[in-house]
Each structure stands twice: as structure tokens, then as C-alpha cells.
Design a protein around this motif. Structure first.
Motif, short mmCIF file in Angstrom:
data_model
loop_
_atom_site.label_atom_id
_atom_site.label_comp_id
_atom_site.label_asym_id
_atom_site.label_seq_id
_atom_site.Cartn_x
_atom_site.Cartn_y
_atom_site.Cartn_z
N ILE A 111 0.84 -1.20 0.00
CA ILE A 111 0.00 0.00 0.00
C ILE A 111 0.88 1.25 0.00
O ILE A 111 0.64 2.19 -0.76
N LYS A 112 1.92 1.26 0.83
CA LYS A 112 2.82 2.42 0.88
C LYS A 112 3.56 2.59 -0.45
O LYS A 112 3.76 3.71 -0.92
N ARG A 113 3.95 1.50 -1.07
CA ARG A 113 4.62 1.56 -2.38
C ARG A 113 3.70 2.21 -3.41
O ARG A 113 4.12 3.07 -4.20
N LYS A 114 2.43 1.82 -3.40
CA LYS A 114 1.46 2.38 -4.33
C LYS A 114 1.21 3.86 -4.05
O LYS A 114 1.08 4.67 -4.98
N LEU A 115 1.16 4.23 -2.79
CA LEU A 115 0.97 5.64 -2.42
C LEU A 115 2.18 6.49 -2.82
O LEU A 115 2.03 7.64 -3.23
N MET A 116 3.37 5.92 -2.72
CA MET A 116 4.58 6.64 -3.15
C MET A 116 4.49 6.98 -4.64
O MET A 116 4.83 8.09 -5.05
N LEU A 117 4.05 6.04 -5.44
CA LEU A 117 3.92 6.26 -6.87
C LEU A 117 2.81 7.27 -7.17
O LEU A 117 2.98 8.21 -7.95
N TYR A 118 1.69 7.12 -6.50
CA TYR A 118 0.53 7.98 -6.75
C TYR A 118 0.76 9.42 -6.27
O TYR A 118 0.48 10.37 -6.99
N LEU A 119 1.28 9.58 -5.06
CA LEU A 119 1.42 10.91 -4.47
C LEU A 119 2.71 11.63 -4.85
O LEU A 119 2.72 12.84 -5.04
N HIS A 120 3.81 10.89 -4.91
CA HIS A 120 5.12 11.51 -5.13
C HIS A 120 5.71 11.19 -6.51
O HIS A 120 6.79 11.66 -6.83
N ASN A 121 5.00 10.37 -7.29
CA ASN A 121 5.49 9.93 -8.60
C ASN A 121 6.87 9.28 -8.48
O ASN A 121 7.75 9.51 -9.31
N ILE A 122 7.04 8.48 -7.43
CA ILE A 122 8.30 7.80 -7.17
C ILE A 122 8.05 6.30 -7.19
O ILE A 122 7.25 5.79 -6.40
N LYS A 123 8.72 5.61 -8.10
CA LYS A 123 8.64 4.16 -8.16
C LYS A 123 9.80 3.60 -7.32
O LYS A 123 10.97 3.86 -7.60
N ILE A 124 9.46 2.83 -6.30
CA ILE A 124 10.47 2.27 -5.41
C ILE A 124 11.18 1.12 -6.10
O ILE A 124 10.53 0.21 -6.63
N GLN A 125 12.50 1.17 -6.07
CA GLN A 125 13.30 0.06 -6.63
C GLN A 125 13.53 -0.93 -5.50
O GLN A 125 14.10 -0.59 -4.47
N GLU A 126 13.08 -2.15 -5.69
CA GLU A 126 13.23 -3.19 -4.67
C GLU A 126 14.44 -4.04 -4.96
O GLU A 126 14.67 -4.44 -6.09
#
Length: 127
Positions: A111-126
Motif C-alpha cells: 500500500i505504501k509503495r502504491k501511495l509513493m507512486l501515486y502521491l510523489h510519482n516515485i517508483k520504489i526500486q526493490e
């Protein structure tokens, strides 16, 4: 040594605590890349606000005189934040990377990963 419910071991080295040995090893790799000049601005545990804290105001009165005072403010919902394991920039392109060392992808993390993309336009690299 602390063990989480997902069997990762916290490790403290040189006064810095890492959530897992895997995270510590990745930190060492990134430090070498920084030293070699491949990446810059390497940082750990960078906080990103996903949902700010929610407050409400309430009336206040003096106990002695009963006079109205400035409204009080109390937190009714704490903020929701994501802490990135590592954030750094590519030395050549300047591209910023937000990285998370993952063993177990929990529902909360997804959920936090999805919110990062939606709110900050940041795709987390895992990793």
C-alpha cells in the motif's frame, strides 16, 4: 540480537542499526559505489509523508477566571509515512533512486509503495 516475525536480524555496526543483514550488505555496496563516484547524495532512512497527521481544535478556558483562551489543538490521526532504506542519485544522469531492501512484501508495504507512486510519482526500486 533482535529477530522480527519474518526472521530478519537487526544488526548494529559502527553505531548504525540496519533492519537486516541484507540491508547492511546493500549499504556497503552503495558506499563503494559512492566512493567510486558512480552515485552521489547517498542517504539512509529517508522519510516520505504519505498522509499528514489530522488535527482538531477545541475550545479552552482558564481554570482560574473562566475566560476564553486560544483554541487548543489535538492530534486525532497520526501521519502515515514511508521510510526508504536508501536514496541516492546517479552521478552521470542525476536521476534519483529510492530503494528498499525487501525480504517479505507485506500488505502494509505494498500500500505504501502504491501511495509513493501515486502521491510523489516515485517508483520504489526493490532489491
Amino acid at each position: 540480537m533482535y529477530r522480527s516475525k519474518y526472521h530478519s536480524k537487526k544488526v548494529t555496526i559502527d553505531g548504525e542499526t540496519f533492519d537486516s543483514i541484507k540491508e547492511y550488505r546493500r549499504w556497503c555496496e552503495l558506499k563503494l559505489l559512492e566512493k567510486a563516484g558512480k552515485i552521489i547524495c547517498l542517504d539512509r532512512q529517508v522519510k516520505f509523508i504519505l498522509v499528514p497527521a489530522q488535527y482538531e481544535t477545541f475550545p479552552r478556558y482558564s481554570e482560574k477566571t473562566g475566560k476564553r483562551l486560544k483554541d487548543g489543538k489535538r492530534c486525532v490521526e497520526k501521519e502515515v509515512a514511508y521510510y526508504a532504506d536508501f536514496v541516492y542519485q546517479d552521478a552521470e544522469t542525476g536521476r534519483r533512486t529510492v530503494e528498499d531492501t525487501k525480504g517479505m512484501r507485506t500488505e502494509k508495504y505494498i500500500i505504501k509503495r502504491k501511495l509513493m507512486l501515486y502521491l510523489h510519482n516515485i517508483k520504489i526500486q526493490e532489491v
